[in-house]
Design a protein around this motif. Structure first.
Motif, short mmCIF file in Angstrom:
data_model
loop_
_atom_site.label_atom_id
_atom_site.label_comp_id
_atom_site.label_asym_id
_atom_site.label_seq_id
_atom_site.Cartn_x
_atom_site.Cartn_y
_atom_site.Cartn_z
N ARG A 157 54.11 -35.22 13.77
CA ARG A 157 52.72 -35.48 14.15
C ARG A 157 52.02 -34.18 14.51
O ARG A 157 52.41 -33.49 15.44
CB ARG A 157 52.67 -36.43 15.35
N VAL A 158 50.98 -33.86 13.74
CA VAL A 158 50.18 -32.68 14.05
C VAL A 158 48.79 -33.16 14.45
O VAL A 158 48.14 -33.90 13.72
CB VAL A 158 50.08 -31.71 12.85
N VAL A 159 48.35 -32.75 15.63
CA VAL A 159 47.02 -33.11 16.11
C VAL A 159 46.15 -31.86 16.07
O VAL A 159 46.55 -30.79 16.54
CB VAL A 159 47.09 -33.69 17.55
N VAL A 160 44.98 -31.99 15.45
CA VAL A 160 44.04 -30.87 15.35
C VAL A 160 42.80 -31.22 16.17
O VAL A 160 42.20 -32.29 15.97
CB VAL A 160 43.64 -30.61 13.87
N VAL A 161 42.44 -30.35 17.09
CA VAL A 161 41.28 -30.61 17.96
C VAL A 161 40.13 -29.69 17.54
O VAL A 161 40.26 -28.47 17.61
CB VAL A 161 41.65 -30.37 19.44
N GLY A 162 39.03 -30.29 17.11
CA GLY A 162 37.86 -29.52 16.68
C GLY A 162 37.70 -29.58 15.18
O GLY A 162 38.58 -29.16 14.43
N GLY A 163 36.58 -30.13 14.72
CA GLY A 163 36.37 -30.35 13.28
C GLY A 163 35.39 -29.39 12.64
O GLY A 163 34.63 -29.75 11.75
N GLY A 164 35.41 -28.12 13.07
CA GLY A 164 34.57 -27.10 12.43
C GLY A 164 35.33 -26.40 11.31
O GLY A 164 36.28 -26.97 10.75
N PHE A 165 34.93 -25.16 11.03
CA PHE A 165 35.53 -24.43 9.91
C PHE A 165 37.02 -24.22 10.10
O PHE A 165 37.78 -24.28 9.15
CB PHE A 165 34.82 -23.09 9.71
N GLY A 166 37.48 -23.98 11.34
CA GLY A 166 38.90 -23.78 11.58
C GLY A 166 39.67 -25.08 11.48
O GLY A 166 40.60 -25.23 10.68
#
Lengths: 101, 427
Positions: free
Chosen positions: B35-44
């Motif tokens: 499970r990979v959680v990514v926080v923040g939906g901008g360019f990065g």
């Protein structure tokens, strides 16, 4: 229950190689170098706008273009500045990667 | 085949006993449901989520972003210049969802690093094996007297896309002919180093057509800025007498703003009254990085610049403006590039593969006018001693002596770049 080995084997083999990731070897150096091109040239080199695409071009074409941009024999706005960041070997990896997509 | 995920794979072959044989013959398959959680939906963040899925379609990926749609900072100056609508620089997450990435629209309020879970403002918690933070920037409101966060509704920074851009755009539209616009950029480091100067250019483009008696005053905290000779040459050619730049040591450094009277006071005692003020405060990593204790004394996140894993907490990665990324500038392009390297690092670590040596790129296009583009570019690599460094001989700025055709072509490529990077990030 009917057994259909050809389809299963096809799917299994396809999964082993999914573009820039292979379960056997991991992410390739070619993929790493080439993915940084896609911010301007689009994912997998498929450009949606004014910047020329790379997708579908042959390895020879890409390699020649980068080499010519690098030595200035082909005029460019920004590509000369980029191409100078790559060695002959890296250019070959990039050319081979995009031509394999 | 990239879109064939594990579920579909099992569904396709799962009705035969052979499926189990195939799966068990391939031990690395069973590893890839991490499970990979990514926080923040901008360019990065959006780029990282997309490439995590592209590199390893079997990962369970969750992208957490409060906004339903993301309005970019790149090309927001074109909105101020009257060349674009906000809707043309706003992007959704539909394609990510179609890929099987789980999208949650919420704010992360806490990170429990020892138990590997994040808490949302909805009260929900989400467990992770690896966590990627791409929180962008927050502002140091205490840097000058007289301003606080809520004053940004009167004096917009417009350094985060969306409402702030609309606010500044409306103020410019409502300004009198002959008015003074002050842009006050911060010292280094900050998001998008050439941004304030492109902004001055495109506001001048708008004023020249609609309010030609007006002036733009740049009150800078710095002594020099990105692409300075090229910008100044362009201003001379296109907006002669309209834009004045005051360096920090010449009275540009602001220490107090009187919000009510729209007056700025420099540290040297000068007083500037303006019709529209665009004060861009000094910056730090986005709030969640501070809450989670991932920042240094300057307010930015130290990371291993090869993988972007935090040097303060294992299994947490920080990319984009919030991270300290060696020689790379804080830009959407850099965040996109870092998102891919970070995705490669995580997929390699999870699957037990050797990660290829990272390669990063940055290109920042700026528009001096709709048909006048300039750029700065570089290729970057990593080594243990230097961290991320610029490859010698690569990169640089557009030539000073370029002709009008060259500038026009770079303006065309600037728009093409926007189409490509937003496709590479959100598409």
């Amino acid at each position: 229950m009917q057994y259909k080995p050809p389809l299963q084997i096809f799917i299994f083999l396809s999964l082993i190689h999914v573009g820039n990731f292979s379960l056997a070897a991991g992410i390739t150096a070619g993929a790493m170098l080439s993915n940084s091109c896609s911010a301007c040239h689009g994912t997998d080199g498929k450009s949606p706008g004014a910047i020329p695409g790379i997708y579908g071009k042959s390895a020879d074409f890409i390699s020649q273009a980068l080499t010519d941009f690098r030595n200035g024999s082909r005029k460019s706005t920004v590509m000369g500045r980029h191409a100078k960041g790559y060695t002959d070997e890296e250019i070959k990896l990039i050319a081979d990667y995009f031509s394999s997509l | 085949m990239n879109t064939l995920n594990r579920r579909k794979f099992i569904k396709l072959i799962g009705h035969t006993g052979a499926a189990l044989t195939v799966m068990s013959a391939l031990p690395s398959c069973s590893k890839t449901s991490a499970r990979v959680v990514v926080v923040g939906g901008g360019f990065g963040g959006a780029t990282c989520a997309k490439y995590l899925n592209k590199f390893d379609p079997n990962l369970s990926i969750t992208l957490i972003e409060p906004a339903l749609k993301f309005t970019t900072c790149p090309f927001s100056n074109a909105v101020l210049g009257g060349m674009r609508e906000l809707s043309s620089i706003t992007h959704g997450y539909g394609v990510h969802e179609k890929r099987g990435i789980n999208i949650i629209h919420a704010m992360v309020t806490g990170i429990d690093a020892s138990n590997k879970k994040v808490t949302l403002d909805t009260g929900k918690t989400i467990n992770y094996d690896r966590l990627v933070l791409s929180p962008g920037i927050d502002f140091k409101w205490d840097a000058i007297e007289g301003m606080q966060a809520s004053d940004a509704l009167t004096i917009p920074h417009a350094w985060q896309g969306g409402n702030q851009t609309a606010l500044l755009s409306n103020q410019l539209k409502n300004m009198r002919n002959g008015g003074v616009v002050v842009i006050a950029p911060p010292g280094n480091p900050f998001r998008c180093p050439p941004g304030p100067y492109e902004r001055a250019s495109l506001i001048a483009h708008y004023l020249k057509q609609h309010k030609p008696e007006s002036k733009i005053l740049i009150l800078d905290a710095k002594e020099k800025f990105s692409k300075q000779p090229l910008f100044m040459q362009g201003w001379q050619q296109r907006y002669s007498g309209m834009i004045e730049w005051v360096s920090g040591n010449s009275g540009g450094r602001i220490e107090r703003i009187d919000v009510k009277n729209r007056t700025l006071h420099s540290e040297m005692g000068e007083k500037y009254t303006a019709d529209v003020i665009n004060y861009i405060p000094p910056q730090k990593a986005g709030a969640i990085a501070h809450t989670a204790g991932l920042v240094n004394n300057d307010g930015w996140c130290p990371v291993n610049q090869r993988t972007f894993e935090s040097t303060m907490q294992p299994d947490i990665y920080i990319i984009g403006d919030a991270s300290i990324a060696g020689k790379m500038p804080k830009s959407g392009f850099a965040a996109n590039s870092q998102g891919k390297v970070c995705a490669a690092a995580i997929v390699s670590a999870i699957n037990g593969f050797k990660m290829p040596e990272p390669s990063y790129v940055n290109t920042c296009y700026s528009l001096v006018a709709p048909d006048y583009g300039i750029s700065v570019a570089a290729v970057y690599r990593y080594n243990k001693d230097k961290g991320i460094y610029k490859v010698k001989g690569s990169g640089g700025v557009s030539p000073k002596d370029a002709d009008a055709e060259f500038r026009k072509l770079e303006a065309r490529y600037a728009a093409g770049w926007y189409d490509s990077i937003t496709f590479d990030t959100f598409g």
